[in-house]
Design an enzyme around this catalytic site. Structure first.
Site, short mmCIF file in Angstrom:
data_model
loop_
_atom_site.label_atom_id
_atom_site.label_comp_id
_atom_site.label_asym_id
_atom_site.label_seq_id
_atom_site.Cartn_x
_atom_site.Cartn_y
_atom_site.Cartn_z
N GLU A 36 8.17 -1.67 13.88
CA GLU A 36 7.85 -2.65 14.92
C GLU A 36 8.95 -2.72 15.96
O GLU A 36 9.50 -3.80 16.27
CB GLU A 36 7.55 -4.02 14.30
CG GLU A 36 6.29 -4.01 13.45
CD GLU A 36 5.83 -5.39 13.00
OE1 GLU A 36 6.52 -6.39 13.30
OE2 GLU A 36 4.76 -5.46 12.36
N GLU A 44 0.53 -1.24 8.14
CA GLU A 44 0.46 -2.67 7.84
C GLU A 44 -0.90 -3.19 8.27
O GLU A 44 -1.25 -3.11 9.45
CB GLU A 44 1.57 -3.47 8.54
CG GLU A 44 2.97 -3.21 7.98
CD GLU A 44 4.03 -4.13 8.54
OE1 GLU A 44 3.70 -5.28 8.93
OE2 GLU A 44 5.21 -3.71 8.59
#
Length: 515
Positions: A196, A319
């Site tokens: 991220e 994810e």
């Protein structure tokens, strides 16, 4: 008068018959050999240093009264082996970009402590480190997926980690590994280069990250794995298509094995809703977010196709899952939530999407494995339970490394408050033994739906089935009643003149096997 009544009866009967016919959904399946394989790694899992995922979840320490192997709970290992998990991602998540791997090696009493700044501000004592995780993967007979620190780490630190776990010859890092008790390298193939990066991994722009990725990837050399490392770039947040475009345009294909994508089924980040005490309205909105995965995968894949028409680079959805408010009374930074039939339906529908895009989606990781978010396992000291999501993942495990069979289905609609979603999802595969598996999900909270399949086209004569269902969407397994929801034999189908007609109950997940 009698004649008029007869005509009215015939008209009504014909209309009812026509309506009934319309209610049957045709599922067309093409039995062909020229299709992609559903990569087993789509069924991967995720274990972050977050809440009770590692400590109090996987790891209880070797002095615990809970049966364990080198501190890892035996019951969790047994359950995950039955699930056939193909890979496990660690140590994060956001934690990965604050994690310095050398803190977690050597004698445990000498390891430094840090503060987990992302998840609860708790002290991390590093008692579960690289050796512990990779040995756990060996116990599980699963492939490790290591997430490297690009945010607060250095190129040298990540390059050293690769050498430490993978190099079989003599070097400073392999000597250090041997000193710490491991002679043979683990030969880890899957590596995340940051996590991220657009957010907790450094708040980088896509252009900046692409340059940093190229630098880090250059020094992640490996001669131990056939075909080299699978380097996975930190990918987009849901619908950030510019991020994927920038990475694909600026990173050479020989430097990258996968581009990540993260998407959670969240209705409102400020008020996510309760994991158990939810209304049909919240359920519908959650499923709206879950089914957006189809659009996300399609559009990100289309961008990748422009730069990689041969589909050598994988789309890695590392994810995904449902994210709700934490359980009342639990630490808000620990992300502990219950798991209901809503989660079972969400999991099945998402896995159908991944299966049907197997040409590009080749790795995915449910978030997360134990005690965090949409977990497959929950623990409470000595107690352990399997969630509805666990059972769906186990039912769907038959698709792993099987050939995808293309399908065509025009789903009826699930309508709520004037909005509609496709009620049915499906995916079909043919395994190496010639068995055909058909997974079906009905997300409709109220109505059953009928599906018809031409068995002759598939070349099958006998069908058996398994179903996961319950009386209420909010039903879940608890420590007082850990087997309230579990798979049972499904008999809600009939065979007529070569046609298989299936009645799919509301909010249920079904797996059929044909031979």
């Amino acid at each position: 008068m009698k004649k008029a009544l007869l005509i009215l009866f015939i008209f009504t009967f014909c209309n009812q018959t026509s309506f009934a016919q319309k209610e049957i959904t045709l599922l067309s399946i093409k039995n062909t050999a020229n299709t992609p394989t559903i990569n087993k790694n789509i069924y991967g899992h995720f274990a972050e240093h977050l809440g009770r995922s590692i400590y109090g979840g996987f790891f209880v320490g070797d002095t615990s009264k809970i049966p364990n192997t080198n501190g890892v709970r035996n019951d969790i290992v047994d359950a995950l082996k039955k699930l056939k998990i193909p890979n496990l991602r660690w140590p994060g998540g956001c934690f990965a970009d604050t994690y310095h791997w050398k803190d977690g090696i050597g004698p445990k009493e000498n390891r430094p402590t840090i503060v987990n700044q992302w998840w609860g501000g708790v002290t991390e004592d590093n008692s579960f480190g690289t050796h512990d995780f990779l040995n756990l993967c060996e116990l599980l007979e699963t492939e490790p997926y290591l997430a490297g620190n690009m945010g607060s780490g250095t190129v040298q630190e990540l390059a050293d980690w690769v050498q430490y776990v993978n190099f079989g010859g003599k070097s400073p890092m392999s000597d250090l590994r041997i000193k710490n008790g491991r002679k043979e390298p683990w030969k880890v193939k899957m590596w995340g280069v940051g996590n991220e990066a657009w957010g907790c991994g450094g708040n980088m722009t896509a252009d900046y990250y692409a340059g940093e990725y190229r630098k880090y990837a250059t020094f992640m050399s490996d001669w131990e794995n056939t075909g080299g490392l699978m380097r996975i770039a930190s990918g987009a947040n849901s619908a950030d298509y510019n991020w994927t475009e920038t990475l694909m345009k600026n990173i050479p294909g020989n430097m990258i094995g996968g581009v990540a994508l993260h998407h959670y089924s969240v209705i409102d980040w400020a008020k996510k809703g309760d994991a158990v005490d939810f209304t049909e309205d919240l359920y519908f909105k959650t499923m709206q977010q879950a089914l957006k995965m189809e659009e996300l995968v399609t559009k990100h894949s289309a961008i990748m196709d422009k730069y990689d028409p041969n589909k050598k680079i994988a789309l890695v959805v590392d994810e995904w899952g449902g994210w709700y408010d934490v359980e009342k009374g639990s630490n808000p930074g620990f992300l502990y939530q219950q798991n209901t039939m809503r989660d079972a339906v969400l999991a099945g529908a998402t896995l159908d999407i991944f299966n049907n895009h197997a040409d590009r989606v080749r790795v995915a990781n449910l978030a997360q494995c134990v005690n965090v978010l949409q977990a497959v396992i929950l623990t409470d000291e000595t107690k352990m339970l399997l969630t509805p999501t666990y059972h769906v993942m186990q039912m769907y495990s038959v698709h792993q490394d099987a050939k995808l069979l293309p399908i065509s289905i025009k789903s009826p609609l699930y309508t709520h408050n004037g909005e509609s979603l496709p009620a049915l999802s499906a995916s079909v595969s043919k395994d190496k033994n010639g068995l055909i598996h058909i997974s079906l999900v009905n997300i409709d909270a109220k109505k059953e739906h009928k599906i018809e399949i031409d068995m002759q086209e598939l070349g099958i004569k006998n069908v058996t089935g398994t179903i996961l269902a319950s009386s209420k969407l909010q039903d879940h397994n608890s420590f007082d009643n850990p087997t309230k929801i579990q798979p049972t034999t499904f008999k809600g189908f009939e065979i007529k003149k070569g046609k298989l007609v299936i009645t799919v109950p509301p909010f249920s997940v079904i797996m059929l096997e044909g031979k």
